[in-house]
Motif scaffolding. Sequence first.
Motif, mmCIF file in Angstrom:
data_model
loop_
_atom_site.group_PDB
_atom_site.id
_atom_site.type_symbol
_atom_site.label_atom_id
_atom_site.label_comp_id
_atom_site.label_asym_id
_atom_site.label_seq_id
_atom_site.Cartn_x
_atom_site.Cartn_y
_atom_site.Cartn_z
ATOM 1 N N GLU A 97 0.843 -1.192 0.000
ATOM 2 C CA GLU A 97 0.000 0.000 0.000
ATOM 3 C C GLU A 97 0.880 1.244 0.000
ATOM 4 O OE1 GLU A 97 -3.930 -1.593 2.360
ATOM 5 O OE2 GLU A 97 -2.414 -0.548 3.524
ATOM 6 N N THR A 98 0.389 2.286 -0.655
ATOM 7 C CA THR A 98 1.153 3.529 -0.713
ATOM 8 C C THR A 98 0.300 4.704 -0.257
ATOM 9 O OG1 THR A 98 0.497 4.052 -2.986
ATOM 10 C CG2 THR A 98 2.499 2.690 -2.702
ATOM 11 N N LEU A 99 0.969 5.725 0.205
ATOM 12 C CA LEU A 99 0.286 6.963 0.565
ATOM 13 C C LEU A 99 -0.471 7.502 -0.647
ATOM 14 C CD1 LEU A 99 -0.276 9.324 2.504
ATOM 15 C CD2 LEU A 99 1.864 10.346 1.680
ATOM 16 N N ALA A 100 0.184 7.550 -1.800
ATOM 17 C CA ALA A 100 -0.458 8.068 -3.006
ATOM 18 C C ALA A 100 -1.709 7.265 -3.359
ATOM 19 C CB ALA A 100 0.524 8.061 -4.179
ATOM 20 N N GLY A 101 -1.626 5.957 -3.225
ATOM 21 C CA GLY A 101 -2.778 5.115 -3.524
ATOM 22 C C GLY A 101 -3.959 5.402 -2.612
ATOM 23 N N TRP A 102 -3.679 5.589 -1.314
ATOM 24 C CA TRP A 102 -4.759 5.873 -0.373
ATOM 25 C C TRP A 102 -5.275 7.298 -0.514
ATOM 26 C CZ3 TRP A 102 -8.047 2.735 1.438
ATOM 27 C CH2 TRP A 102 -7.707 1.402 1.634
ATOM 28 N N LEU A 103 -4.408 8.244 -0.893
ATOM 29 C CA LEU A 103 -4.891 9.599 -1.156
ATOM 30 C C LEU A 103 -5.841 9.594 -2.353
ATOM 31 C CD1 LEU A 103 -1.709 11.761 -0.508
ATOM 32 C CD2 LEU A 103 -3.903 11.952 0.703
ATOM 33 N N ASP A 104 -5.499 8.819 -3.395
ATOM 34 C CA ASP A 104 -6.395 8.698 -4.550
ATOM 35 C C ASP A 104 -7.730 8.085 -4.141
ATOM 36 O OD1 ASP A 104 -4.506 9.813 -6.233
ATOM 37 O OD2 ASP A 104 -3.854 7.888 -7.076
#
Length: 183
Positions: A97-104
Motif C-alpha cells: 500500500e502507498t500513501l499516493a494510492g490511499w490519497l487517490d
Amino acid sequence: MAGTYTPVALPFTVAGEKEDLLTLLADQRALFKVTVRGITEEQARTRTTVSDLTLGGLVKHLALGERNTLEELRERDETAEFDMSEAEHAYDLTDGETLAGWLDEYDRAAAELDEYVAEVGGLDELIPQPTAPWQPEREWWTIRKMMLHKLRETAHHSGHADIIREALDGQSTMGALFTMPDA
C-alpha cells in the motif's frame, strides 16, 4: 460559501443545508490533505508520538470511512454488523500500500459520497447503522447526522494528523496554508 480555509468549489449545484454540509466537509478534507502534503512514503509510516497513529494510517482510515459511509447509504442493510477483522489494519499502511494510492482512494470515495448526498432527496431519510461493539443496538441515523458525523470524524483525525506532522518536521497545517499552491 464564505468561511472556508481552503478554496472549495463543489462539482455540482446544491443549495441550503446540503451546500453548507458538503462545503464544510470538503474544506475539512482539504485541510487534512494540506497536513500530509509533501511527505515521503517513509514519513507516512513514521510514528512521531506515543500513539501508534501515522499520517499514512490516518489517510487510509479516513478513505475507508468515506467508502463505508457511502456503502451504508447505498445498501441500507438492516442486518449489517461491523466486521472487526476489517478494522485490524484500518490505521496501517501495509506492504504494497502507498500513501499516493490511499490519497487517490480518499479523493474517489469522498467525491462519490458527496455526489450521492447531493442527489439524494433529503437529509432526513433514516439509514440503518451497522451494529458494533461500541454500538450494540441498531440505530437509525438521518443522512444529515451521518454527514455531520463524517465532518466530526474528519476534523478529529485532522487534529491527530497536525500533531503527528508537527512532531515529524515542525510543519503545522495552518502554517502550511500560507504556502498552499492554488487549487
